[in-house]
Each structure stands twice: as C-alpha cells, then as structure tokens.
Scaffold this motif. Structure first.
Motif, PDB file in Angstrom:
ATOM      1  N   LYS A   1      19.146  -0.057   2.519  1.00 39.55           N
ATOM      2  CA  LYS A   1      18.417   1.162   2.134  1.00 39.55           C
ATOM      3  C   LYS A   1      17.749   1.000   0.771  1.00 39.55           C
ATOM      4  N   GLU A   2      17.080  -0.136   0.585  1.00 41.79           N
ATOM      5  CA  GLU A   2      16.445  -0.402  -0.702  1.00 41.79           C
ATOM      6  C   GLU A   2      15.212   0.465  -0.944  1.00 41.79           C
ATOM      7  N   PHE A   3      14.440   0.722   0.103  1.00 43.03           N
ATOM      8  CA  PHE A   3      13.165   1.419  -0.054  1.00 43.03           C
ATOM      9  C   PHE A   3      13.332   2.890   0.329  1.00 43.03           C
ATOM     10  N   GLY A   4      12.798   3.748  -0.531  1.00 47.78           N
ATOM     11  CA  GLY A   4      12.900   5.179  -0.277  1.00 47.78           C
ATOM     12  C   GLY A   4      11.549   5.856  -0.376  1.00 47.78           C
ATOM     13  N   ILE A   5      11.361   6.901   0.426  1.00 41.47           N
ATOM     14  CA  ILE A   5      10.137   7.691   0.394  1.00 41.47           C
ATOM     15  C   ILE A   5      10.517   9.166   0.511  1.00 41.47           C
ATOM     16  N   ARG A   6       9.914   9.978  -0.341  1.00 37.17           N
ATOM     17  CA  ARG A   6      10.167  11.429  -0.333  1.00 37.17           C
ATOM     18  C   ARG A   6       8.827  12.147  -0.465  1.00 37.17           C
ATOM     19  N   PHE A   7       8.525  13.000   0.509  1.00 34.84           N
ATOM     20  CA  PHE A   7       7.267  13.744   0.493  1.00 34.84           C
ATOM     21  C   PHE A   7       7.556  15.229   0.468  1.00 34.84           C
ATOM     22  N   ASN A   8       6.819  15.950  -0.400  1.00 34.26           N
ATOM     23  CA  ASN A   8       6.886  17.398  -0.457  1.00 34.26           C
ATOM     24  C   ASN A   8       5.472  17.954  -0.402  1.00 34.26           C
ATOM     25  N   GLY A   9       5.243  18.831   0.539  1.00 33.01           N
ATOM     26  CA  GLY A   9       3.948  19.477   0.679  1.00 33.01           C
ATOM     27  C   GLY A   9       4.117  20.972   0.829  1.00 33.01           C
ATOM     28  N   ALA A  10       3.264  21.760   0.174  1.00 30.07           N
ATOM     29  CA  ALA A  10       3.347  23.212   0.248  1.00 30.07           C
ATOM     30  C   ALA A  10       1.948  23.808   0.182  1.00 30.07           C
ATOM     31  N   PHE A  11       1.792  24.928   0.870  1.00 29.62           N
ATOM     32  CA  PHE A  11       0.510  25.632   0.837  1.00 29.62           C
ATOM     33  C   PHE A  11       0.781  27.126   0.963  1.00 29.62           C
ATOM     34  N   ASP A  12       0.137  27.925   0.076  1.00 33.63           N
ATOM     35  CA  ASP A  12       0.284  29.374   0.068  1.00 33.63           C
ATOM     36  C   ASP A  12      -1.097  29.999  -0.097  1.00 33.63           C
ATOM     37  N   LYS A  13      -1.301  31.107   0.614  1.00 32.05           N
ATOM     38  CA  LYS A  13      -2.594  31.778   0.531  1.00 32.05           C
ATOM     39  C   LYS A  13      -2.407  33.255   0.840  1.00 32.05           C
ATOM     40  N   GLY A  14      -3.146  34.107   0.093  1.00 28.32           N
ATOM     41  CA  GLY A  14      -3.096  35.535   0.375  1.00 28.32           C
ATOM     42  C   GLY A  14      -3.311  36.369  -0.867  1.00 28.32           C
TER      43      GLY A  14
ATOM     44  N   ASN B   1      -2.846  28.272  -3.260  1.00 26.52           N
ATOM     45  CA  ASN B   1      -2.128  27.226  -3.983  1.00 26.52           C
ATOM     46  C   ASN B   1      -1.727  26.116  -3.027  1.00 26.52           C
ATOM     47  N   GLY B   2      -1.868  24.884  -3.477  1.00 29.73           N
ATOM     48  CA  GLY B   2      -1.482  23.745  -2.665  1.00 29.73           C
ATOM     49  C   GLY B   2      -0.787  22.674  -3.493  1.00 29.73           C
ATOM     50  N   ILE B   3       0.208  22.019  -2.912  1.00 30.65           N
ATOM     51  CA  ILE B   3       0.959  20.950  -3.586  1.00 30.65           C
ATOM     52  C   ILE B   3       1.165  19.812  -2.598  1.00 30.65           C
ATOM     53  N   ALA B   4       0.928  18.589  -3.045  1.00 30.11           N
ATOM     54  CA  ALA B   4       1.251  17.387  -2.281  1.00 30.11           C
ATOM     55  C   ALA B   4       1.867  16.389  -3.259  1.00 30.11           C
ATOM     56  N   ALA B   5       3.112  16.016  -3.039  1.00 29.12           N
ATOM     57  CA  ALA B   5       3.826  15.123  -3.957  1.00 29.12           C
ATOM     58  C   ALA B   5       4.534  14.037  -3.161  1.00 29.12           C
ATOM     59  N   LEU B   6       4.395  12.800  -3.603  1.00 31.92           N
ATOM     60  CA  LEU B   6       5.000  11.647  -2.930  1.00 31.92           C
ATOM     61  C   LEU B   6       5.750  10.811  -3.948  1.00 31.92           C
ATOM     62  N   ASN B   7       7.004  10.496  -3.645  1.00 32.01           N
ATOM     63  CA  ASN B   7       7.808   9.608  -4.486  1.00 32.01           C
ATOM     64  C   ASN B   7       8.199   8.378  -3.688  1.00 32.01           C
ATOM     65  N   LEU B   8       7.956   7.201  -4.257  1.00 29.95           N
ATOM     66  CA  LEU B   8       8.356   5.931  -3.676  1.00 29.95           C
ATOM     67  C   LEU B   8       9.299   5.241  -4.646  1.00 29.95           C
ATOM     68  N   ASP B   9      10.407   4.723  -4.156  1.00 32.74           N
ATOM     69  CA  ASP B   9      11.328   4.040  -5.056  1.00 32.74           C
ATOM     70  C   ASP B   9      11.926   2.822  -4.372  1.00 32.74           C
ATOM     71  N   TYR B  10      12.357   1.893  -5.205  1.00 31.69           N
ATOM     72  CA  TYR B  10      12.980   0.649  -4.739  1.00 31.69           C
ATOM     73  C   TYR B  10      14.270   0.436  -5.515  1.00 31.69           C
ATOM     74  N   ARG B  11      15.370   0.213  -4.796  1.00 32.56           N
ATOM     75  CA  ARG B  11      16.668  -0.021  -5.408  1.00 32.56           C
ATOM     76  C   ARG B  11      17.132  -1.431  -5.071  1.00 32.56           C
ATOM     77  N   GLY B  12      16.800  -2.379  -5.933  1.00 30.52           N
ATOM     78  CA  GLY B  12      17.217  -3.756  -5.731  1.00 30.52           C
ATOM     79  C   GLY B  12      18.485  -4.068  -6.484  1.00 30.52           C
ATOM     80  N   GLU B  13      18.952  -5.312  -6.331  1.00 35.10           N
ATOM     81  CA  GLU B  13      20.180  -5.718  -7.010  1.00 35.10           C
ATOM     82  C   GLU B  13      19.999  -5.764  -8.515  1.00 35.10           C
ATOM     83  N   ARG B  14      18.805  -6.169  -8.973  1.00 32.98           N
ATOM     84  CA  ARG B  14      18.545  -6.285 -10.399  1.00 32.98           C
ATOM     85  C   ARG B  14      17.349  -5.447 -10.863  1.00 32.98           C
ATOM     86  N   THR B  15      16.674  -4.811  -9.937  1.00 33.96           N
ATOM     87  CA  THR B  15      15.443  -4.098 -10.286  1.00 33.96           C
ATOM     88  C   THR B  15      15.455  -2.709  -9.679  1.00 33.96           C
TER      89      THR B  15
END
Length: 413
Positions: A323-336, A347-361
C-alpha cells in the motif's frame, strides 16, 4: 571420666498448656503473614504498570499495529507474512500496553513475546516454521516499525471523543504534542468538521474563543487572533506547514483533515504571513486529507439557507504490495440562494492528494482548486467618513438586504 550429656530445649515439652496454644498461634500467624505478603507482591507490581488510552477499531492487522505503535510508543517487530490477510480485534479503554496488544491479536493465532520494556515481537504458533529441502528454516522478512512523533506525514492522535487532537503542526518543528510545545495550540479534527457540518475554515474557527472571524457573505475574510488581525493575502494561513499557498478567500473545509490554530507570535515557525503582518496574534494551518489504509467512498448531500443545494464526494484508495501509493479525491459543488435577498452563490471545490510511502522516502502532493461566485456581490458598508457631519448615526441596515445592484458580481478562484 566425666560423662558428657546433651539436652535439647523443647518449648512444647516445657511450656504450660496455655503457653503452648499461644506459641502455636504466633507461629501460625508468622507463616500466614509471610504467605500473604508473598501473594500480594505480584498485585502491587501489576498496579504500577503504566496504562494508556487506546482507541483502535477492528481493521486489518497491519494497520491496527501501526495505530498501536502511535498510541503506545512501543516498538513491534513481526513478519509481513504473519499479519497478511488478518483482521484485528477492537481495543478501547485505558489498558496496559501488553494487555492491549494481546487483545489486538486475539483470535489470529499470533503469539506476543515481550522482549524488553517498550518492545515486543509477534510470532506464529509453534511448529509453523517453513523448512527448505536441506533442512534449514526459511525466515520471512522482519519488519521493525517505530513512530516518529514529529513527522508531518501522520496526524497526531485525537483525544477521547475525537473533537480535538493531542498535537498539531508547529511549522518547521513538525508535529508536536501540546504538552511539549511552548505555545498554546488547538488542532480541530475532521470529526469536528463533519459533526458541525462546517463548510469553510471560519466555521471551524468559530469554536475557538481566542479567534474572531467575519463569518459573513462579503468578498473578504480574515481572522483576529488574540486581538491581532490576520488580514491581507492568505490571512496568516498556511497549508501543511507551508506559508503562502493556502487559499486566499474563504477556504473550504471539505478536503481538510485538521485545522491547527497556533496562538502567539509565529513568524519564526511559519513565516511572514498576512501581507507582512508577521502573524503577531497567531496563525492557522490547514492539513489536507490523505488516503488511509482502508478504502473510502463517501457521498454527502446537503441543504443550506433558503434553497442552496450541494453534494460532497470523498474517495480514498491505496495501491501496491504494501500500500505504498495513495490517492484521495474530494469534490464538492453548491448552488442556490443565500440568506441575502436576490443574492445567488455558486461554489465548487476539487482537491486531489497523491502520496507515496516508501521504506526510506515519503512524498505527498496536493492539487486543489476552489471557485466562489456571488451575484450580486456583498461587501462592507462604512459611514466613518461622514459620521462627523451627522447629528445621529443611522440604524444599521437589514443584513438580509443587498446594498449592491443586481447586476454586480464577483468571481474568485
């Protein structure tokens, strides 16, 4: 020749009958007292064992062990093959670490061996060793894990209830426990954001008595911490400990894991923020979400004000043999419609997080985009320039009435 004689003194033989009973009672009391003291020693030693508050839900055993390491500070050594495809038992409450670890692996067939104070090894059942053709025993890779309390790649554990954390990011010092920091700091968790249905960072900061926010529908936002304003660009806010890259106006809370509030001068730790104000009163750090060990899929619908509808999507996955590679996406949209007459918001939001968990990095990347459209625009109206010429200050206008024409608008991103 004189004949030598020997004699022995026997209290039972020489003493009267009443004295015999008394002497027997004294001997029995001495033996019984020694037995009681001997049996009481383990109980006294057991009472001196340090306990900790464990909050570990049932999950994959490898993830549960990592949580145990963070909450106890112990070092655990085990084989990766030993815990593969195994599920832990939930552990909750104030327990001695060794007792908590035994409960964690209960039902998995794994044995716990305490090797030294603060460290343990996990082993399989007896006779489970794998032998090669030549008779030698094949040993799997041994994983020794420990927790770095100052690493910003892991968020500090939350107190019981989960509303605030035991520590937070303190700029270049990394994560610090509240008890080991010469600052007053509070870290609000994602559980607080969800329970209070916070839409923006200001909705979260409203919990802090040292912070005043302008929680309005105006075009600007700022915080006042301990009486000092954090106005200007970024408002004295940082993102994952880095200054100058946080959203400028009304950052949303949908993609945040923690909101850290550091009270006191923080220019040395965080950097110069707030358009050069130096964060005299304090600073706010936004911690983004990262993918957890378990898959996550959440869809939330919401309704606000008169007729403002929206939805929020939160997705998290990890990939790789460990499970070294991770991806997390958050999206939201509001109107009225908002609480101001004739005003509409989108209002709109799009956020993406990418991470890597290696032995030394360890690597983490964040990509986020926010849009906020108001039509007509809202702003602050001031009469200070003509106040001296008025005999009476007029009453404040109705906050639900717009002071701008219907065709006025503002877009920010």
């Amino acid at each position: 020749m004189a004949k030598k004689t020997s004699s022995t003194f026997s209290p039972a033989a020489r003493a009267p009958i009443g004295c015999r009973h008394l002497l027997s009672l004294l001997v029995a009391s001495t033996v019984l007292g020694g037995a009681v003291l001997t049996s009481a020693r383990p109980a006294v030693a057991q009472a001196t064992i340090e306990t900790a508050n464990f909050q570990i839900p049932a999950q994959s055993l490898s993830s549960a062990i990592n949580t145990f390491i963070r909450q106890s500070g112990w070092q655990i050594s085990y084989s990766s093959a030993l815990v593969r495809d195994k599920t832990s038992t939930a552990v909750n409450g104030n327990l001695a670490p060794d007792v908590a670890l035994q409960r964690l692996v209960a039902g998995t067939g794994i044995e716990v061996r305490i090797s030294a104070p603060g460290s343990a090894a996990l082993t399989g059942p007896a006779g489970a060793a794998i032998r090669a053709e030549d008779g030698s025993i094949l040993l799997d890779t041994i994983i020794i894990q420990g927790a770095n309390p100052n690493s910003t790649f892991e968020v500090p554990d939350a107190y019981v209830g989960g509303q605030v954390a035991t520590g937070g990011q303190v700029g270049m010092l990394g994560n610090r426990d509240v008890m080991n920091t010469p600052f007053s700091q509070t870290s609000y968790t994602n559980k607080t954001i969800q329970n209070q249905q916070a839409r923006t960072v200001h909705d979260v900061l409203a919990n802090d008595p040292s912070v005043i926010t302008n929680r309005s529908a105006s075009r600007h936002d700022w915080e006042t911490i301990r009486g000092f304003s954090n106005s200007g660009q970024n408002g004295g806010r940082s993102l994952n400990g880095l200054n100058g890259i946080a959203p400028i106006e009304f950052p949303g809370a949908d993609y945040l894991e923690r909101v850290d509030v550091l009270k006191g001068p923080s220019a040395l730790l965080i950097g110069m923020g707030g358009a050069g104000h130096g964060n005299i009163g304090g600073s706010v750090n936004l911690v983004t979400k990262q993918a957890g060990d378990e898959p996550l899929t959440e869809v939330t619908t919401r309704f606000e004000s008169r007729s403002q509808l929206g939805a929020h999507v939160d997705l998290g996955r990890r990939f790789g043999p460990n499970k070294e590679f991770g991806i997390r996406f958050n999206g939201a949209f509001d109107k009225g419609d908002t609480n101001v007459d004739t005003q509409h918001a989108k209002n709109g939001i799009a956020a993406l997080n990418l991470d890597y968990r290696g032995e030394r990095t360890r690597l983490s990347f964040d990509f986020a985009h926010e849009t906020r459209d108001l039509n007509p625009i809202s702003n602050i109206a001031s009469i200070r320039s003509i106040a001296d010429t008025l005999s009476k200050v007029p009453d404040a206008p109705d906050s639900s009435k717009s002071l701008f024409p219907s065709w006025a608008m503002r877009e920010s991103s």
